[in-house]
Design an enzyme around this catalytic site. Sequence first.
Site, mmCIF file in Angstrom:
data_model
loop_
_atom_site.group_PDB
_atom_site.id
_atom_site.type_symbol
_atom_site.label_atom_id
_atom_site.label_comp_id
_atom_site.label_asym_id
_atom_site.label_seq_id
_atom_site.Cartn_x
_atom_site.Cartn_y
_atom_site.Cartn_z
ATOM 1 N N ASP A 144 0.835 -1.196 0.000
ATOM 2 C CA ASP A 144 0.000 0.000 0.000
ATOM 3 C C ASP A 144 0.877 1.255 0.000
ATOM 4 O O ASP A 144 2.004 1.232 0.491
ATOM 5 C CB ASP A 144 -0.905 -0.002 1.230
ATOM 6 C CG ASP A 144 -0.110 -0.291 2.481
ATOM 7 O OD1 ASP A 144 0.278 -1.454 2.668
ATOM 8 O OD2 ASP A 144 0.162 0.650 3.236
ATOM 9 N N SER A 146 2.750 2.793 -2.078
ATOM 10 C CA SER A 146 4.142 2.520 -2.420
ATOM 11 C C SER A 146 4.552 2.968 -3.807
ATOM 12 O O SER A 146 5.545 2.490 -4.346
ATOM 13 C CB SER A 146 4.410 1.022 -2.287
ATOM 14 O OG SER A 146 4.324 0.660 -0.953
ATOM 15 N N GLY A 147 3.802 3.854 -4.431
ATOM 16 C CA GLY A 147 4.216 4.351 -5.736
ATOM 17 C C GLY A 147 3.787 3.464 -6.889
ATOM 18 O O GLY A 147 4.240 3.654 -8.011
ATOM 19 N N SER A 150 -1.651 2.637 -5.747
ATOM 20 C CA SER A 150 -2.737 1.989 -5.024
ATOM 21 C C SER A 150 -3.945 2.913 -4.963
ATOM 22 O O SER A 150 -5.069 2.458 -4.919
ATOM 23 C CB SER A 150 -2.290 1.578 -3.629
ATOM 24 O OG SER A 150 -1.464 2.548 -3.076
ATOM 25 N N SER A 151 -3.743 4.252 -5.009
ATOM 26 C CA SER A 151 -4.911 5.135 -4.889
ATOM 27 C C SER A 151 -5.802 5.040 -6.127
ATOM 28 O O SER A 151 -7.028 4.963 -5.988
ATOM 29 C CB SER A 151 -4.496 6.579 -4.608
ATOM 30 O OG SER A 151 -3.689 7.038 -5.633
ATOM 31 N N ALA A 152 -5.233 5.004 -7.316
ATOM 32 C CA ALA A 152 -6.083 4.847 -8.504
ATOM 33 C C ALA A 152 -6.721 3.462 -8.515
ATOM 34 O O ALA A 152 -7.884 3.307 -8.910
ATOM 35 C CB ALA A 152 -5.278 5.057 -9.781
ATOM 36 N N ALA A 153 -5.979 2.446 -8.048
ATOM 37 C CA ALA A 153 -6.557 1.095 -8.007
ATOM 38 C C ALA A 153 -7.763 1.072 -7.054
ATOM 39 O O ALA A 153 -8.784 0.451 -7.353
ATOM 40 C CB ALA A 153 -5.501 0.076 -7.572
ATOM 41 N N ASP A 195 -2.415 6.640 -14.349
ATOM 42 C CA ASP A 195 -2.639 5.508 -13.450
ATOM 43 C C ASP A 195 -3.908 4.729 -13.817
ATOM 44 O O ASP A 195 -3.883 3.521 -14.021
ATOM 45 C CB ASP A 195 -2.764 5.995 -11.992
ATOM 46 C CG ASP A 195 -1.540 6.764 -11.532
ATOM 47 O OD1 ASP A 195 -0.461 6.546 -12.094
ATOM 48 O OD2 ASP A 195 -1.673 7.598 -10.616
HETATM 49 C C1 GLA Z 1 1.508 9.652 -9.915
HETATM 50 C C2 GLA Z 1 0.344 10.380 -10.565
HETATM 51 C C3 GLA Z 1 0.327 10.140 -12.077
HETATM 52 C C4 GLA Z 1 1.687 10.444 -12.707
HETATM 53 C C5 GLA Z 1 2.800 9.775 -11.903
HETATM 54 C C6 GLA Z 1 4.176 10.196 -12.358
HETATM 55 O O1 GLA Z 1 1.342 8.277 -10.018
HETATM 56 O O2 GLA Z 1 -0.867 9.943 -9.997
HETATM 57 O O3 GLA Z 1 -0.691 10.904 -12.672
HETATM 58 O O4 GLA Z 1 1.896 11.812 -12.818
HETATM 59 O O5 GLA Z 1 2.723 10.054 -10.519
HETATM 60 O O6 GLA Z 1 4.429 9.757 -13.633
#
Ligand code: GLA
Length: 429
Positions: A144, A146-147, A150-153, A195
């Site tokens: 979680d 961790s880049g 996870s927020s869009a998921a 994402d």
């Molecule tokens: C985050 C943002 C994305 C994108 C990336 C970097 O994940 O949510 O929209 O900008 O960083 O590429």
Amino acid sequence: MAESSWPPQPQLDEIRRVVSEMSGRGREEVRCAASPYRICPLGAHIDHQGGIVSAMTINKGILLGFVPSGDTQVILRSGQFKGEVRFRIDEVSCPMNNGNDASKRDEESDWGSYARGAVYALQSRKNCLVQGIIGYICGTEGMDSSGISSSAAVGVAYLMALENANNLIVSPEENIEYDRLIENEFRGLRNGILDQSAILLSSYGSLLCMNCKTKEHKLIHPPKLGKNHETEWQEAYKILLAFSGLKHALAENSGYNRRVGECQEAASVLLHASGNVAAEPVLSNVEPEAYQTHKHILESNLAKRAEHYFSENMRVIKGLEAWASGRFKDFGTLITESGLSSIQNYECGCKPLIQLREIVLKAPGVFGARFSGAGFRGCCVALVDANLAAEAASFVREEYNKLQPDLARQFNKEHAVVICEAGDCARVI
Ligand code: GLA
């Protein structure tokens, strides 16, 4: 075509058990939204400017077990955060309209806001919601915040569950827009559509190419060399994720929105210099030739942001060609260059992540690496020779532990570095 190995049946069974207990319904009635995490090997930080990005999902992600609630209530529990979230779908309003400051939010107490955001997004585009959901959400352990988005998921999982419960037929393209509303309008993060596009449009084993300005997209398959296409690419590469131990939600970090603002300032200066004052100030509206002619007038910080945008777009285009011809090493070299530009030109990343990237690049079999996501927290992603992936993982674990023992101590051994495979798009099971 072979299928992604995620989600595993025992995890689905456990989620069905929990939701059945919460709702008093039979386990067979529980549906599950499976929303994978994503990586963006090339095309970092340019989606919010309308750039071209590459992405794919991995075989790990968010699972949201749910049943329609039968009335307007939404009741949620989380495998990661404490407490229960309860609200009615007819009482959701946008916190950004009430002067809410995104940087003051705390993930632990705010985890229900993505569900509220999904209700807000659907209703603000005139979708008729008549019922809520009773649900239990959980991510892959240790991954979680961790880049790997996870927020869009999470946002996509709530959208799909609410749509399914309300018999709404919604296209992936519409869901890309709804998730944008959750992030940009409801949560106040000025991010792009990378994402959720990856999560909604990926297909097992292909690389997604998304033009964030025109929204045109295509899936790029590695070439077919022999008889068995699936084993060919599975034997060629694996995705290695090395976790730094740093966790912050992006909306809590003003650095992300500041960079977006700087890119827009750069675009505005360049558009004025080239006589194109009417265009929206985003870098995709600046012609590459106009950038070359006028870049000398940009003040140093803005010049670096613009340089990142234009050079990253070129790397994506070269990378897509390399991928399509199965040149994974060349693709990896571009990932490494992309990572360097994020550090030097976009000036994001932090000491532990930069150290971790250097360690990953020295590991055996690594074709290329960069930090994943916005670079203010999280992990490094690498493309690695499948035969050397296990060796690379132990090397990274040991070396990071030497440099950042306090951060490394937060993980048990198998969660610090994880070897993944490509995944599929989000779906309701
Ligand atoms: C985050 C943002 C994305 C994108 C990336 C970097 O994940 O949510 O929209 O900008 O960083 O590429």
